[in-house]
Structure formats: C-alpha cells, structure tokens
Design a protein around this motif. Structure first.
Motif, PDB file in Angstrom:
ATOM      1  N   LEU A   1       0.683  -1.270  -0.016  1.00 39.43           N
ATOM      2  CA  LEU A   1      -0.084   0.084   0.000  1.00 39.43           C
ATOM      3  C   LEU A   1       0.950   1.515  -0.040  1.00 39.43           C
ATOM      4  CD1 LEU A   1      -2.855   1.314   0.343  1.00 39.43           C
ATOM      5  CD2 LEU A   1      -2.489   1.096   2.766  1.00 39.43           C
ATOM      6  N   PHE A   2       0.483   2.061  -0.888  1.00 42.40           N
ATOM      7  CA  PHE A   2       1.102   3.505  -0.984  1.00 42.40           C
ATOM      8  C   PHE A   2      -0.051   4.489  -1.059  1.00 42.40           C
ATOM      9  CE2 PHE A   2       4.307   0.497  -2.696  1.00 42.40           C
ATOM     10  CZ  PHE A   2       5.481   1.107  -2.276  1.00 42.40           C
ATOM     11  N   CYS A   3       0.273   5.608  -0.151  1.00 39.35           N
ATOM     12  CA  CYS A   3      -0.512   6.762  -0.389  1.00 39.35           C
ATOM     13  C   CYS A   3       0.295   8.214  -0.321  1.00 39.35           C
ATOM     14  CB  CYS A   3      -1.453   6.822   1.083  1.00 39.35           C
ATOM     15  SG  CYS A   3      -2.357   5.317   1.544  1.00 39.35           S
ATOM     16  N   TRP A   4      -0.491   8.925  -0.480  1.00 39.42           N
ATOM     17  CA  TRP A   4      -0.007  10.523  -0.847  1.00 39.42           C
ATOM     18  C   TRP A   4      -1.118  11.570  -0.420  1.00 39.42           C
ATOM     19  CZ3 TRP A   4      -0.548   6.942  -4.673  1.00 39.42           C
ATOM     20  CH2 TRP A   4      -1.416   7.183  -5.677  1.00 39.42           C
ATOM     21  N   GLY A   5      -0.736  12.774  -0.679  1.00 39.65           N
ATOM     22  CA  GLY A   5      -1.644  14.018  -0.249  1.00 39.65           C
ATOM     23  C   GLY A   5      -1.317  14.068   1.089  1.00 39.65           C
ATOM     24  N   VAL A   6      -2.866  14.379   1.851  1.00 37.34           N
ATOM     25  CA  VAL A   6      -2.646  14.595   3.159  1.00 37.34           C
ATOM     26  C   VAL A   6      -2.750  13.108   3.983  1.00 37.34           C
ATOM     27  CG1 VAL A   6      -4.050  15.842   5.180  1.00 37.34           C
ATOM     28  CG2 VAL A   6      -3.870  16.760   2.859  1.00 37.34           C
ATOM     29  N   ILE A   7      -1.699  12.902   4.589  1.00 35.82           N
ATOM     30  CA  ILE A   7      -1.702  11.710   5.324  1.00 35.82           C
ATOM     31  C   ILE A   7      -1.476  12.147   6.860  1.00 35.82           C
ATOM     32  CG2 ILE A   7      -0.431   9.692   6.163  1.00 35.82           C
ATOM     33  CD1 ILE A   7       0.723   9.623   3.062  1.00 35.82           C
ATOM     34  N   THR A   8      -2.605  11.683   7.623  1.00 31.51           N
ATOM     35  CA  THR A   8      -2.600  11.793   9.098  1.00 31.51           C
ATOM     36  C   THR A   8      -1.401  11.403   9.709  1.00 31.51           C
ATOM     37  OG1 THR A   8      -5.162  11.687   9.135  1.00 31.51           O
ATOM     38  CG2 THR A   8      -3.709  11.495  11.288  1.00 31.51           C
ATOM     39  N   GLY A   9      -0.699  12.160  10.558  1.00 28.96           N
ATOM     40  CA  GLY A   9       0.480  12.077  11.076  1.00 28.96           C
ATOM     41  C   GLY A   9       1.829  12.372  10.261  1.00 28.96           C
ATOM     42  N   SER A  10       1.639  12.715   8.866  1.00 32.87           N
ATOM     43  CA  SER A  10       2.687  12.845   8.112  1.00 32.87           C
ATOM     44  C   SER A  10       2.697  14.084   7.325  1.00 32.87           C
ATOM     45  CB  SER A  10       2.846  11.801   7.183  1.00 32.87           C
ATOM     46  OG  SER A  10       2.942  10.580   7.608  1.00 32.87           O
ATOM     47  N   GLY A  11       1.544  14.671   7.614  1.00 31.99           N
ATOM     48  CA  GLY A  11       1.317  15.883   6.979  1.00 31.99           C
ATOM     49  C   GLY A  11       0.850  15.880   5.374  1.00 31.99           C
ATOM     50  N   ILE A  12       1.294  16.908   4.480  1.00 33.70           N
ATOM     51  CA  ILE A  12       1.227  16.565   3.131  1.00 33.70           C
ATOM     52  C   ILE A  12       2.340  15.922   2.506  1.00 33.70           C
ATOM     53  CG2 ILE A  12       0.951  17.819   0.754  1.00 33.70           C
ATOM     54  CD1 ILE A  12      -0.117  20.174   2.423  1.00 33.70           C
ATOM     55  N   VAL A  13       2.073  14.903   1.651  1.00 35.27           N
ATOM     56  CA  VAL A  13       3.295  13.871   1.305  1.00 35.27           C
ATOM     57  C   VAL A  13       3.028  13.781  -0.348  1.00 35.27           C
ATOM     58  CG1 VAL A  13       4.120  11.547   0.874  1.00 35.27           C
ATOM     59  CG2 VAL A  13       3.117  12.496   3.325  1.00 35.27           C
ATOM     60  N   SER A  14       4.137  14.478  -1.042  1.00 32.45           N
ATOM     61  CA  SER A  14       4.040  14.649  -2.523  1.00 32.45           C
ATOM     62  C   SER A  14       4.266  13.596  -3.354  1.00 32.45           C
ATOM     63  CB  SER A  14       4.720  15.891  -2.767  1.00 32.45           C
ATOM     64  OG  SER A  14       6.096  15.705  -2.416  1.00 32.45           O
ATOM     65  N   SER A  15       4.829  12.686  -2.821  1.00 33.99           N
ATOM     66  CA  SER A  15       4.883  11.450  -3.460  1.00 33.99           C
ATOM     67  C   SER A  15       4.792  10.125  -2.870  1.00 33.99           C
ATOM     68  CB  SER A  15       6.560  11.220  -3.737  1.00 33.99           C
ATOM     69  OG  SER A  15       7.263  10.926  -2.813  1.00 33.99           O
ATOM     70  N   PRO A  16       4.033   8.978  -3.570  1.00 39.08           N
ATOM     71  CA  PRO A  16       3.816   7.732  -2.653  1.00 39.08           C
ATOM     72  C   PRO A  16       4.609   7.138  -1.692  1.00 39.08           C
ATOM     73  CG  PRO A  16       3.650   7.534  -5.272  1.00 39.08           C
ATOM     74  CD  PRO A  16       4.348   8.583  -4.937  1.00 39.08           C
ATOM     75  N   LYS A  17       3.827   7.252  -0.317  1.00 41.39           N
ATOM     76  CA  LYS A  17       4.652   6.797   0.795  1.00 41.39           C
ATOM     77  C   LYS A  17       4.139   5.519   1.063  1.00 41.39           C
ATOM     78  CE  LYS A  17       4.604   7.873   5.779  1.00 41.39           C
ATOM     79  NZ  LYS A  17       6.135   7.849   5.995  1.00 41.39           N
ATOM     80  N   HIS A  18       4.974   4.660   1.472  1.00 36.85           N
ATOM     81  CA  HIS A  18       4.818   3.179   1.731  1.00 36.85           C
ATOM     82  C   HIS A  18       4.117   2.981   3.063  1.00 36.85           C
ATOM     83  CE1 HIS A  18       5.758  -1.101   3.235  1.00 36.85           C
ATOM     84  NE2 HIS A  18       5.065  -1.215   2.151  1.00 36.85           N
ATOM     85  N   ILE A  19       2.768   2.497   3.297  1.00 32.97           N
ATOM     86  CA  ILE A  19       2.234   2.164   4.414  1.00 32.97           C
ATOM     87  C   ILE A  19       2.193   0.788   4.805  1.00 32.97           C
ATOM     88  CG2 ILE A  19      -0.117   2.495   5.682  1.00 32.97           C
ATOM     89  CD1 ILE A  19       1.265   5.155   4.480  1.00 32.97           C
ATOM     90  N   PRO A  20       3.060   0.310   5.695  1.00 32.62           N
ATOM     91  CA  PRO A  20       3.320  -1.053   6.033  1.00 32.62           C
ATOM     92  C   PRO A  20       2.146  -1.640   6.657  1.00 32.62           C
ATOM     93  CG  PRO A  20       5.013   0.538   7.140  1.00 32.62           C
ATOM     94  CD  PRO A  20       3.939   1.338   6.590  1.00 32.62           C
ATOM     95  N   LEU A  21       1.871  -2.984   6.242  1.00 35.93           N
ATOM     96  CA  LEU A  21       0.885  -3.681   6.510  1.00 35.93           C
ATOM     97  C   LEU A  21       1.386  -5.158   6.596  1.00 35.93           C
ATOM     98  CD1 LEU A  21      -1.889  -2.432   3.947  1.00 35.93           C
ATOM     99  CD2 LEU A  21      -2.138  -2.482   6.423  1.00 35.93           C
ATOM    100  N   PRO A  22       0.885  -6.077   7.598  1.00 36.90           N
ATOM    101  CA  PRO A  22       1.108  -7.558   7.826  1.00 36.90           C
ATOM    102  C   PRO A  22       1.150  -8.286   6.598  1.00 36.90           C
ATOM    103  CG  PRO A  22      -0.540  -6.990   8.947  1.00 36.90           C
ATOM    104  CD  PRO A  22      -0.366  -5.761   8.261  1.00 36.90           C
ATOM    105  N   TRP A  23       0.345  -7.962   5.717  1.00 34.23           N
ATOM    106  CA  TRP A  23       0.021  -8.793   4.610  1.00 34.23           C
ATOM    107  C   TRP A  23      -0.619  -8.155   3.296  1.00 34.23           C
ATOM    108  CZ3 TRP A  23      -4.235  -5.927   5.005  1.00 34.23           C
ATOM    109  CH2 TRP A  23      -4.909  -5.631   6.118  1.00 34.23           C
ATOM    110  N   PRO A  24      -0.370  -8.792   1.997  1.00 41.74           N
ATOM    111  CA  PRO A  24      -0.817  -7.926   0.921  1.00 41.74           C
ATOM    112  C   PRO A  24      -2.231  -7.325   0.888  1.00 41.74           C
ATOM    113  CG  PRO A  24       0.341  -9.900   0.187  1.00 41.74           C
ATOM    114  CD  PRO A  24      -0.188  -9.928   1.842  1.00 41.74           C
ATOM    115  N   VAL A  25      -2.524  -6.261   0.395  1.00 47.08           N
ATOM    116  CA  VAL A  25      -3.748  -5.767   0.328  1.00 47.08           C
ATOM    117  C   VAL A  25      -4.610  -6.807  -0.653  1.00 47.08           C
ATOM    118  CG1 VAL A  25      -5.168  -3.694  -0.289  1.00 47.08           C
ATOM    119  CG2 VAL A  25      -2.900  -3.308   0.871  1.00 47.08           C
TER     120      VAL A  25
END
Length: 267
Positions: free
Chosen positions: A102-126
């Motif tokens: 999983l990757f997210c960008w834009g406004v990410i709670t706790g990270s502010g504004i993220v301008s490129s895809p940020k990896h969101i760790p998970l224990p399994w594939p989505v």
C-alpha cells in the motif's frame, strides 16, 4: 472512493420521464436534500449500471503513474510505478502495487502533506481498499479490516474519534466466520458488506443520512464510531453485488442488489 457519475450530471432511468431525474450535484431535486431523512428504500429500477464497483480502478497494465518512485521512508514505490489498483480519496489517494503493498500520498494523518507515494506498512498484501478522509484495507482473505486517517467523524471505525496514524484492526468486524465482500468510502463515512450473512454495515458521519440508518433530522452531530448494521437491507432473497459512493457527492451511497438488478441510493 469509487467513481460514480460526474458532478451535477443528470441521470435518467432509460424508461422514465424527466420527472424521475436524479441529479447528483446542486440541482433543486438533489437527492441529498430531497431524501436526507430516508433509509435505502427509494428504488431506481433502471439505474443499475451507474458508477463502478466498490473495488479500485484496475490499472494492471504498464501504467507509469510516477516516474520517481522514491518515498523518502526507505521503501520506494515501483519506478516506473506499476499499480495493481488505485483509489482516489478526497485528500488521501492510495495505490496498491503488484506485490500488494500500500502506498498513499496527499494529506496523510501524522505525516502532513506527502507529495509522492509513501509506503504504508501492513502485515499482509492488500485485498480490498477504500479511501476517503480515512483509508480502509482488508487482508487477501477479507477476514480482517484495518483503517487509518482522519477520524473526526468516526470514519476510521475503531470506536473512538481519535485520529489513527497507522492501519488499525477494527475490533470484532467482520464477525467470526464472515468476510468482507465489498467496501466503499465517502469523504467522512465508510460502508461494507459481509458474506455469507449478506449484511450491510456503515460507520462515520450520518449528517446527510449517508449511513442509511433512517436517522431523522436534525443530524448535525450524528455519527457512528464503529461498523453499524443497516437493518432490513437488502431485502430477503436479495444480495448486494455493487456498492459505491457517487463522485462529487459528500455522502450519496448507492448499492445494487441481485437478482432484481435494483439500485438503491441514500444520503
């Protein structure tokens, strides 16, 4: 957020007159005004194919979405990025790569504004994903739901209104022996169906009736902080086979039931 009809688009059932028009926008007969006090009981028989499935947009082709996949957190997105799916949350778009990360960008709670895809760790594939102001994902078997993000309206579903910085398990949902079949997110609410019970659950803001609970107005502070069963829907013998939130609508949720092919909208 699943994609639906464009802003202010007039949609007419194929065998209906203009008097039956549904306007998803700011028109005088906007269903968000005309039917705010209704549970999902207004049928739109010839309206079944508007919108898309609750699942993400399929982008498994050689789509080069981002040329520079660096995320700055040590986990780079594919470069050129090749995504298995993409969802367009209002402030937090997300994508899943071909490995199920999983990757997210834009406004990410706790990270502010993220301008490129940020990896969101998970224990399994989505498995499944829905994104609004909160992001919810399931594991590949759809027996576990984890959500994170803006939780001012309880849309993360963890039982409180505290913002959730990392994907967090929704306690007790789905029930033992149940799996998540469909999931869709609006700006401040989320709905999901479970199998084999064929039940619909919604949580988050109910200010516009988007939870389908038939809550009478005024609903200025009406919300549910955890998944709440929508009683009596779908009808006996019917199953929800499509679930989406109309594009441009803060809380217009639609579901199509089978085998009748009837579409219901509320919010």
């Amino acid at each position: 957020t699943a994609l639906g009809v464009p802003d202010s688009a007039e949609v007419f059932p194929s065998d209906a007159s203009t008097d039956a028009a549904i306007v998803l926008g700011d028109g005088a007969n906007d269903p968000r005004d005309a039917h705010r006090d209704q549970a999902p009981d207004a049928t739109l028989d010839a309206f079944a194919d508007v919108g898309t499935d609750a699942g993400p947009v399929d982008m498994t082709s050689d789509s080069s979405v981002f040329a520079d996949g660096s995320t700055g957190d040590g986990d780079a997105a594919p470069s050129p990025a090749r995504w298995a799916s993409l969802v367009g949350g209002r402030s937090t778009p997300c994508a899943v790569d071909l490995q199920g990360r999983l990757f997210c960008w834009g406004v990410i709670t706790g990270s502010g504004i993220v301008s490129s895809p940020k990896h969101i760790p998970l224990p399994w594939p989505v498995g499944k994903i829905a994104a609004g102001d909160a992001v919810c994902v399931t594991d590949p078997s759809s027996v576990e739901v984890r959500c994170f993000g803006d939780n001012r309206n309880g849309q993360v579903g963890t039982g409180s209104r505290n913002s959730v910085l990392v994907p967090t398990v929704l306690p007790g949902f789905p029930r033992s022996g149940e799996t998540i079949n469909l999931i869709a997110s609006g700006q401040t609410s989320v709905c999901a169906t479970t199998s084999p019970s064929n039940e619909l659950y919604c949580w988050g803001s109910d200010q516009r009736g988007e939870l389908g609970l038939g809550t009478p107005p005024p609903r200025l502070n009406s919300m549910r902080w955890s998944p709440t069963l929508v009683p009596g829907f779908p009808a006996a013998g019917e199953a929800i086979d499509r679930l989406w939130v109309a594009r441009g609508a803060l809380g217009t949720v639609c579901a199509r039931t089978a085998p009748s092919g009837t579409t219901y909208c509320w919010g």
